[in-house]
Scaffold this motif. Structure first.
Motif, short mmCIF file in Angstrom:
data_model
loop_
_atom_site.label_atom_id
_atom_site.label_comp_id
_atom_site.label_asym_id
_atom_site.label_seq_id
_atom_site.Cartn_x
_atom_site.Cartn_y
_atom_site.Cartn_z
N GLY A 178 -0.40 -2.53 -13.21
CA GLY A 178 0.45 -1.88 -12.21
C GLY A 178 0.21 -2.37 -10.80
N THR A 179 -0.14 -3.64 -10.66
CA THR A 179 -0.47 -4.25 -9.37
C THR A 179 0.63 -5.23 -8.98
N LEU A 180 1.03 -5.22 -7.72
CA LEU A 180 2.05 -6.15 -7.25
C LEU A 180 1.42 -7.51 -6.97
N LEU A 181 2.26 -8.54 -6.94
CA LEU A 181 1.80 -9.92 -6.72
C LEU A 181 2.51 -10.50 -5.51
N ILE A 182 1.71 -10.97 -4.54
CA ILE A 182 2.24 -11.62 -3.33
C ILE A 182 1.84 -13.08 -3.36
N GLN A 195 -11.78 -6.75 -11.85
CA GLN A 195 -11.51 -6.08 -10.58
C GLN A 195 -10.25 -5.21 -10.65
N LEU A 196 -9.23 -5.68 -11.34
CA LEU A 196 -8.00 -4.89 -11.46
C LEU A 196 -8.22 -3.62 -12.27
N ALA A 197 -9.17 -3.66 -13.17
CA ALA A 197 -9.44 -2.50 -14.04
C ALA A 197 -9.89 -1.27 -13.26
N HIS A 198 -10.31 -1.43 -12.02
CA HIS A 198 -10.69 -0.27 -11.21
C HIS A 198 -9.47 0.61 -10.89
N GLY A 199 -8.27 0.04 -10.97
CA GLY A 199 -7.06 0.82 -10.77
C GLY A 199 -6.72 1.15 -9.34
N LEU A 224 -14.35 -2.03 1.59
CA LEU A 224 -13.58 -0.78 1.59
C LEU A 224 -12.09 -1.04 1.45
N THR A 225 -11.66 -2.23 1.86
CA THR A 225 -10.23 -2.54 1.86
C THR A 225 -9.83 -3.56 0.81
N SER A 226 -10.80 -4.27 0.26
CA SER A 226 -10.47 -5.46 -0.53
C SER A 226 -11.34 -5.60 -1.77
N ARG A 227 -10.78 -6.30 -2.73
CA ARG A 227 -11.52 -6.81 -3.87
C ARG A 227 -11.31 -8.33 -3.91
N VAL A 228 -12.16 -9.01 -4.68
CA VAL A 228 -12.12 -10.46 -4.68
C VAL A 228 -12.42 -10.99 -6.07
N ALA A 229 -11.78 -12.07 -6.42
CA ALA A 229 -12.06 -12.79 -7.66
C ALA A 229 -11.95 -14.27 -7.38
N GLU A 230 -12.69 -15.07 -8.12
CA GLU A 230 -12.57 -16.51 -7.97
C GLU A 230 -11.22 -16.99 -8.47
N PHE A 231 -10.67 -17.99 -7.81
CA PHE A 231 -9.48 -18.68 -8.30
C PHE A 231 -9.80 -19.28 -9.67
N ARG A 264 0.83 -1.20 0.00
CA ARG A 264 0.00 0.00 0.00
C ARG A 264 0.87 1.25 0.00
N ALA A 265 1.93 1.23 0.80
CA ALA A 265 2.80 2.40 0.87
C ALA A 265 3.50 2.67 -0.45
N VAL A 266 3.98 1.61 -1.09
CA VAL A 266 4.76 1.78 -2.31
C VAL A 266 3.88 2.18 -3.49
N THR A 267 2.69 1.59 -3.58
CA THR A 267 1.83 1.85 -4.75
C THR A 267 0.91 3.05 -4.56
N GLY A 268 0.65 3.41 -3.31
CA GLY A 268 -0.32 4.47 -3.05
C GLY A 268 -1.75 4.05 -3.30
N ARG A 269 -1.98 2.76 -3.44
CA ARG A 269 -3.33 2.24 -3.69
C ARG A 269 -3.89 1.61 -2.43
N PRO A 270 -5.20 1.67 -2.21
CA PRO A 270 -5.76 1.25 -0.93
C PRO A 270 -6.16 -0.22 -0.82
N LYS A 271 -6.44 -0.90 -1.94
CA LYS A 271 -7.11 -2.19 -1.84
C LYS A 271 -6.18 -3.38 -2.13
N ILE A 272 -6.54 -4.51 -1.50
CA ILE A 272 -5.87 -5.78 -1.71
C ILE A 272 -6.88 -6.73 -2.35
N LEU A 273 -6.46 -7.45 -3.37
CA LEU A 273 -7.34 -8.43 -4.02
C LEU A 273 -6.94 -9.83 -3.59
N VAL A 274 -7.93 -10.61 -3.19
CA VAL A 274 -7.71 -12.00 -2.80
C VAL A 274 -8.69 -12.90 -3.55
N ASN A 275 -8.49 -14.20 -3.43
CA ASN A 275 -9.40 -15.17 -4.03
C ASN A 275 -10.51 -15.55 -3.04
#
Length: 450
Positions: free
Chosen positions: A249-253, A210-214, A194-201, A147-158
């Motif tokens: 422009g999204t990081l992958l963990i 979901q990533l298209a929201h930026g 407010l903190t997350s987005r989600v997509a099916e595996f 979040r600090a590096v990208t300046g973006r608020p949300k995390i996407l999980v499955n």
């Protein structure tokens, strides 16, 4: 295909046998008046019987309870004991650090830490490491950094993923492909959307939508789902995730805490993955609390150049006990001498034998079940076709069948992970252990079939 009346009758017998076999565990549970839920950690109430078994001792792939029963242990501390219980090399390193050298937690680094970082780099390829006490903490700290590096608020999980008790991960997909809070979450600090987005595996289209929201800082994912039942990636899926994250422009963990079972470098090494960050915990400490997170050299340098981030004191990326000398000594010994390349070959070979045996039993009884292997672990599910995402896996869960099979096996000396039918192999697991498990599974299925 399982007659429920018969299942309930059989379960009642197993419950009664369990209580008769374990009077000391029952007594200890009844006397635990000062513990929340009567257990040290509420997860321990995930059980098929009326009370949990109480631990007396454990060594290798064996656990003994306070009633004197010894079990072939395929649960292995839900992966925390994947190295086996109290492996000799880890025990010796911990004794030396704690008893002989002392200074288990002096808030000073040890040379062991660099060795562990170098070894984890060799195994996983991600090159800058920091330590924690749990993978949950490592995930939280990795999330802060992205979040600090990208300046973006949300995390996407499955949907139906597992990353410990990380608040951002407790979100599931709705029928329209959007997100909603996962049922049963306790004390959420805010609406998870407010903190997350989600997509099916295995759903690249849903991921891209979901990533298209930026606004997604990182995709946090297991390379294969594990805690909802093993769900393997379809061909091209993980490559597609990496391409989409870079495009937007999204990081992958990669969270390898459970998928470490794939091999010495987890799924990341075995499948040629290239995450920006990686998280691991549990098994690498050989039973001593330990976790770690890593990032690429480029991302580490970019983060350290940020003079507006307090990465030393109050920045929320550490803890007093993180990276302590005792945990680091345990990690070094476990990686150097226990969870070796040869050990993984042994473990995976056993899991392959186990998987084939389970599949043969399912086919012999013409059951609409399936079995899936993930390196050193294997799991059977109550669906003819292995689920392809977390929601499908959640929908085929059958708690009554789960409980019966777990209790049937426990009453006969086999332990499985309590909340699903996962069997994990350790370096100390033997071919005889696997065969004993297969024989009892076959007996359980035959009993159900009548």
């Amino acid at each position: 295909m399982i007659a429920r009346d018969r299942l309930h009758e059989l379960m009642a017998r197993e419950v009664a046998d369990f209580a008769a076999r374990n009077p000391l565990s029952e007594k200890a549970f009844g006397a635990a008046e000062h513990l929340f839920g009567r257990v040290p950690m509420t997860w321990m109430n995930k059980r098929a019987g009326a009370f949990p078994l109480y631990l007396d001792s454990a060594r290798g792939a064996r656990v003994t309870d306070i009633d004197g029963h010894t079990y072939r242990d395929f649960a292995l501390g839900d992966t925390a004991a994947m190295a086996g219980h109290s492996p000799r090399a880890t025990v010796e390193a911990v004794q030396r650090r704690f008893a002989e050298l002392g200074g288990a937690t002096a808030m000073l680094p040890t040379e062991d830490a660099e060795w562990v970082g170098a070894e984890l780099t060799r195994r996983f390829g991600v090159s800058r490491w920091s330590f924690s006490l749990t993978a949950t903490d490592a995930n939280r700290w990795a999330i802060r950094i992205v979040r600090a590096v990208t300046g973006r608020p949300k995390i996407l999980v499955n949907s139906y993923c597992y990353h410990g008790s990380v608040d951002e991960s407790l979100i599931v997909t709705t029928p329209d492909g959007e997100g909603a809070a996962r049922e049963g979450n306790v004390g959420a600090p805010c609406d998870v959307t407010l903190t997350s987005r989600v997509a099916e595996f295995n759903d690249l289209e849903g991921l891209e939508r979901q990533l298209a929201h930026g606004d997604v800082a990182a995709v946090l994912m297991e390379p294969a789902l594990t805690n909802i039942g093993i769900v393997l990636p379809e061909p091209g899926y993980l490559e597609g995730v990496r391409e989409l994250t870079r495009r937007y422009g999204t990081l992958l963990i990669n969270d390898e805490t459970h998928t470490f079972s794939v091999g010495p470098g987890g799924a990341t090494k075995a499948w040629g993955l290239d995450p920006d960050l990686l998280v691991i915990g549990k098994a690498i400490g050989g039973g001593i609390p330990a976790g770690a997170y890593a990032m690429s050299a480029e991302l580490a340098d970019r983060t350290l150049r940020r003079d507006d981030l307090d990465l030393v004191d109050m920045g929320g990326v550490g803890g007093t006990m993180a990276g302590n000398a005792l945990s680091v000594a345990a990690m070094r010994a476990t990686l150097e001498s226990v969870l070796t390349d040869d050990a993984f070959t042994h473990m995976i070979d056993l899991a392959t034998t186990y998987t084939a045996g389970i599949r043969a039993t399912i086919e012999r009884h013409d059951l609409p079940w399936s079995v899936t292997q993930l390196g050193a672990r294997s799991e059977y599910r109550f669906s003819a076709t292995p689920p392809r995402n977390g929601t499908e896996s959640h929908e085929v869960h059958d708690e009554e069948l789960d409980d019966y099979l777990h209790l049937f096996l426990a009453n006969r000396g086999i332990l499985l992970t309590p909340f699903h039918n996962m069997a994990l192999m350790s370096p100390e697991t033997t071919a005889d252990d696997v065969q004993a498990h297969l024989d009892l599974f076959g007996e359980a299925v035959a009993t159900l079939a009548g």
